[in-house]
Design an enzyme around this catalytic site. Sequence first.
Site: not given
Ligand code: CAA
Length: 260
Positions: A66, A111, A114, A134
């Site tokens: 998400a 998400g 999911e 999460e």
């Molecule tokens: N939401 C918003 N932006 C996101 C994102 C997310 N879930 N995942 C990645 N991005 C964005 C980053 O902020 C980054 O943006 P900028 O270039 O503007 O800084 C861009 O995508 C590229 O990401 P990274 O630079 O972080 O890329 P990476 O290769 O270093 O890492 C990754 C990749 C491991 C997937 C890392 O991006 C990451 O950990 N993302 C978040 C994963 C996460 O925590 N997901 C769960 C969200 S909570 C949820 O989903 C709740 C639910 O159940 C409803």
Amino acid sequence: MEYKNIDVKKEEGIATITISRPKALNALNTETLEELENVLEVLQNDDGVKVIVITGAGEKAFVAGADISEMKDMSVFEAKKFAELGQKVFRKIELMKKPVIAAVNGYALGGGCELALACDIRIASRNAKFGQPEVGLGIIPGFGGTQRLPRIVGVSKAKELIYTGDMIDAEEALRIGLISKVVEQDKLLEEAYGIAKKIMSKGLVAVSLAKEAINKSLEVDIDSGMEYEANAFALCFGTQDQKEGMAAFLEKRAPKFEGR
Ligand code: CAA
């Protein structure tokens, strides 16, 4: 509706939905969820579409979760609304009369995992990574992860994945039954379409009834489930496909199903 965050392609009875927000690794914000909800409704009612494939744009991410930027400042009530929206859209996938295949082409986190869990069949490219990170953000899965992951991989493994937030690779996802196949990235859609075509060569009313009956098995006691199965089995005998399928077998020829 005009879609900004998803692409939709229809070919030979297969609709492919590609989640496409490359700057956020295809993360799901409210707008994307609303577009998904809309396209699922359209595809449900499109008789030309028999099977749906969901994938992510690019080679890095299926859906990285998400959208954290959107969630950051949410109030309790906004968070509830957001979770309910995601849950409603994913439940729509689960309840669709048509089979839905997740072709997981990279990160499927939060998400994103999911979303894959709500699909009927999950296959992944070798570089795919799955996880429910999460708790590392101080929240829990909100789009069905706490409900579907234990049903798919068992309670113990689901708790381990959700409590630790660990990411697992495609081979491990295959080993624990989270996905059913791992293929090279450049073969992923081909593989998904191969599965879709195989399904499309069968009696599609039967496939749809099988989907409903299998879904029921996760929701009701065994006797109610058996009753549901017997009724769905009986319903098949009101279809042209049942007559054709059995006649073709006895006449030693390939069946020509019409999906009715
Ligand atoms: N939401 C918003 N932006 C996101 C994102 C997310 N879930 N995942 C990645 N991005 C964005 C980053 O902020 C980054 O943006 P900028 O270039 O503007 O800084 C861009 O995508 C590229 O990401 P990274 O630079 O972080 O890329 P990476 O290769 O270093 O890492 C990754 C990749 C491991 C997937 C890392 O991006 C990451 O950990 N993302 C978040 C994963 C996460 O925590 N997901 C769960 C969200 S909570 C949820 O989903 C709740 C639910 O159940 C409803």
